[in-house]
Design a protein around this motif. Sequence first.
Motif, short mmCIF file in Angstrom:
data_model
loop_
_atom_site.label_atom_id
_atom_site.label_comp_id
_atom_site.label_asym_id
_atom_site.label_seq_id
_atom_site.Cartn_x
_atom_site.Cartn_y
_atom_site.Cartn_z
N ASN A 134 0.81 -1.22 0.00
CA ASN A 134 0.00 0.00 0.00
C ASN A 134 0.85 1.27 0.00
N GLU A 135 1.93 1.27 -0.74
CA GLU A 135 2.77 2.46 -0.92
C GLU A 135 2.48 3.02 -2.31
N LYS A 136 1.34 3.67 -2.45
CA LYS A 136 0.93 4.11 -3.79
C LYS A 136 1.08 5.61 -4.00
N GLU A 137 1.39 6.37 -2.96
CA GLU A 137 1.36 7.81 -3.11
C GLU A 137 2.73 8.46 -3.33
N CYS A 138 3.80 7.73 -3.27
CA CYS A 138 5.12 8.36 -3.40
C CYS A 138 5.43 8.65 -4.87
N PRO A 139 6.27 9.66 -5.12
CA PRO A 139 6.58 10.06 -6.51
C PRO A 139 7.35 8.98 -7.27
#
Length: 160
Positions: A134-139
């Motif tokens: 669930n690490e979907k928001e990093c650039p």
Amino acid sequence: MKHADISIHPLITLYLTCSISWPALYFVKFHFKPCPLQIPSPYQRLAMATVRNLKIKTSTCKRIVRELHSYEKEVEREAAKTADMKEKGADPYDLKQQENVLAESRMMIPDCRKRLEGSLADLKGTLAELDEANEKECPEVEDARSTITEVEKLFQTTEA
């Protein structure tokens, strides 16, 4: 008593290794409050390692794409040079050498494509691992997705 059993106070170690004076050590000991160590949990370490791996694999894909474009340009240049030599009626030995150079350049393209396919598969696998965490928001994830799209478009244009 073994040498490893001897424990030395950290300030004494600092004094001995850094050539710091005793008054400075006193200042360090009594005027600075130690910060609590923030040790990442195993989940955080896994996520950090995966993001780091994602960055590495993304840059690997980008590098191989640049290599592929470079080899394609080299083949065009060498083909033009070979055609020019044929038109001018160059020495047969020189023409044969130029054709060998052209053949070697052409052999590099399938090799580069094979490496790009493997790198793309690794990138997709790492991105899937990161999606599971669930690490979907990093650039880095967005950069990886755009790289995957770019590479897949490259493969589609060359197949057609």
